[in-house]
Design a protein around this motif. Structure first.
Motif, short mmCIF file in Angstrom:
data_model
loop_
_atom_site.label_atom_id
_atom_site.label_comp_id
_atom_site.label_asym_id
_atom_site.label_seq_id
_atom_site.Cartn_x
_atom_site.Cartn_y
_atom_site.Cartn_z
N TYR A 151 0.84 -1.20 0.00
CA TYR A 151 0.00 0.00 0.00
C TYR A 151 0.88 1.26 0.00
O TYR A 151 0.66 2.19 -0.76
CB TYR A 151 -0.93 0.00 1.22
CG TYR A 151 -1.79 1.24 1.28
CD1 TYR A 151 -2.95 1.33 0.53
CD2 TYR A 151 -1.40 2.33 2.05
CE1 TYR A 151 -3.71 2.48 0.56
CE2 TYR A 151 -2.15 3.48 2.07
CZ TYR A 151 -3.31 3.56 1.33
OH TYR A 151 -4.05 4.71 1.34
N HIS A 152 1.91 1.26 0.85
CA HIS A 152 2.79 2.44 0.91
C HIS A 152 3.74 2.52 -0.27
O HIS A 152 4.22 3.60 -0.62
CB HIS A 152 3.53 2.48 2.24
CG HIS A 152 2.62 2.88 3.35
ND1 HIS A 152 2.21 4.18 3.54
CD2 HIS A 152 1.97 2.16 4.29
CE1 HIS A 152 1.37 4.24 4.55
NE2 HIS A 152 1.20 3.03 5.02
N LEU A 153 3.99 1.36 -0.88
CA LEU A 153 4.84 1.34 -2.08
C LEU A 153 4.06 1.90 -3.26
O LEU A 153 4.65 2.36 -4.24
CB LEU A 153 5.23 -0.12 -2.33
CG LEU A 153 6.37 -0.46 -3.25
CD1 LEU A 153 7.66 0.15 -2.72
CD2 LEU A 153 6.52 -1.98 -3.35
N GLY A 154 2.73 1.82 -3.18
CA GLY A 154 1.91 2.32 -4.28
C GLY A 154 1.72 1.31 -5.39
O GLY A 154 1.17 1.63 -6.44
N LYS A 155 2.21 0.11 -5.17
CA LYS A 155 1.98 -0.94 -6.17
C LYS A 155 2.18 -2.31 -5.53
O LYS A 155 2.86 -2.44 -4.51
CB LYS A 155 2.90 -0.76 -7.37
CG LYS A 155 4.38 -0.98 -7.06
CD LYS A 155 5.24 -0.66 -8.24
CE LYS A 155 5.07 -1.72 -9.32
NZ LYS A 155 5.89 -1.43 -10.50
N GLU A 156 1.60 -3.29 -6.16
CA GLU A 156 1.72 -4.66 -5.66
C GLU A 156 2.92 -5.30 -6.35
O GLU A 156 2.92 -5.46 -7.58
CB GLU A 156 0.43 -5.41 -6.02
CG GLU A 156 0.45 -6.86 -5.70
CD GLU A 156 -0.41 -7.23 -4.50
OE1 GLU A 156 -0.91 -6.35 -3.80
OE2 GLU A 156 -0.55 -8.45 -4.29
N PRO A 157 3.98 -5.66 -5.60
CA PRO A 157 5.12 -6.29 -6.26
C PRO A 157 4.70 -7.58 -6.97
O PRO A 157 3.92 -8.35 -6.43
CB PRO A 157 6.07 -6.61 -5.10
CG PRO A 157 5.66 -5.73 -3.99
CD PRO A 157 4.18 -5.53 -4.16
N ARG A 158 5.21 -7.77 -8.18
CA ARG A 158 4.82 -8.98 -8.94
C ARG A 158 5.24 -10.25 -8.22
O ARG A 158 4.59 -11.28 -8.29
CB ARG A 158 5.44 -8.94 -10.34
CG ARG A 158 4.78 -7.91 -11.22
CD ARG A 158 4.95 -8.25 -12.67
NE ARG A 158 6.33 -8.59 -12.97
CZ ARG A 158 6.92 -8.28 -14.11
NH1 ARG A 158 6.27 -7.63 -15.02
NH2 ARG A 158 8.17 -8.62 -14.34
N SER A 159 6.37 -10.16 -7.51
CA SER A 159 6.89 -11.35 -6.82
C SER A 159 5.98 -11.78 -5.66
O SER A 159 6.06 -12.91 -5.20
CB SER A 159 8.29 -11.07 -6.29
OG SER A 159 8.27 -9.88 -5.55
N LEU A 160 5.11 -10.87 -5.21
CA LEU A 160 4.24 -11.22 -4.09
C LEU A 160 3.22 -12.30 -4.51
O LEU A 160 2.91 -13.20 -3.74
CB LEU A 160 3.53 -9.96 -3.58
CG LEU A 160 2.68 -10.12 -2.32
CD1 LEU A 160 3.47 -10.74 -1.18
CD2 LEU A 160 2.13 -8.76 -1.89
#
Ligand SMILES: [Zn+2]
Length: 253
Positions: free
Chosen positions: A233-242
């Protein structure tokens, strides 16, 4: 420029070159070009493996990116790459750093944290889940984005004064909510007060003490769930590796 550096990302460039993005001790996140690295792999043997730590020498020339002159392997961390699960956890942590850290801004505390966590994952000194939790809590702390966990982030009532044992988390406000505030701001997820105390302690606790404690599977699951929502949320994006990490975890159960 010479510095210790962990390889976060490697992409092909042109016919023979590679662009390597490191997290370095001296310059933080740093992308360099490794000329002819795909043609003469011998020259950089072992040092092109993701998440390995090397001492790198680069020079700034006329090009957009500094050029990697030489590299010597400090820590191969090869056991990480021999396990799908470890690779999935470290890929997620590396992707957070890749997107979060400013280029060429030294963050020595973050570099040392990364080294400490990679070493422990590689040597299997602690559960991977726990190391992921410690990494994320400490990274948030260093970045000044620690979740507000000791008082309601809306009315500021002290959490210790509340009777309920599970409290809601509000992502926009970046912390926990008391019951009354939860009614007006429906929480995205919940944490137990015990989990909150442990999370706070892991954000600053001593490695030796952490290694001596056994954490329940429920705590590890709930704390990871919280951080894997809070950090993106704070990164502003969902990491693909997640998504990959979640898939591996669900298959293991
Ligand atoms: Zn409140």
């Amino acid at each position: 420029m010479t510095t210790a550096a962990v390889l976060l990302k490697r992409i092909d460039f042109g016919d023979d070159d590679l662009i390597l993005t490191y997290f370095t001790r001296a310059r933080g996140k740093l992308s360099v070009i490794a000329k002819s690295a795909r043609k003469s792999r011998k020259r950089f043997c072992g040092m092109l493996d993701l998440f390995s730590e090397s001492n790198v020498v680069c020079i700034y020339g006329r090009g957009r990116l500094p050029v990697l002159q030489e590299a010597s392997l400090l820590h191969p961390f090869s056991d990480i790459r021999s396990s799908f699960m470890k690779t999935a956890y470290v890929s997620y942590l590396a992707e957070i750093l890749y997107h979060w850290m400013e280029p060429e801004a030294a963050q020595i505390q973050v570099f040392d944290l990364l080294h400490q966590v990679l070493e422990r994952i590689d040597r299997n000194l602690m559960p991977d889940e726990l190391l992921s939790i410690v990494f994320q809590m400490r990274l948030l702390h260093i970045s000044g984005l620690s979740p507000l966990l000791d008082r309601c982030c809306r009315c500021h009532v002290d959490m210790d004064a509340l009777k309920e044992c599970r409290v809601g988390v509000n992502l926009v406000r970046g912390g926990v909510l008391c019951k009354a505030c939860s009614r007006e701001n429906p929480p995205e997820l919940y944490l137990s007060k015990g989990d909150i105390k442990l999370l706070q302690w892991l954000g600053g606790g001593d490695w030796n003490k952490i290694a001596r404690i056994r954490f329940s599977p429920e705590f590890l699951r709930d704390a990871l769930h919280f951080l894997e929502v809070f950090v993106p949320y704070h990164l502003g994006k969902e990491p693909r590796s997640l998504a990959v990490l979640r898939q591996f975890r669900s298959e293991r159960i």
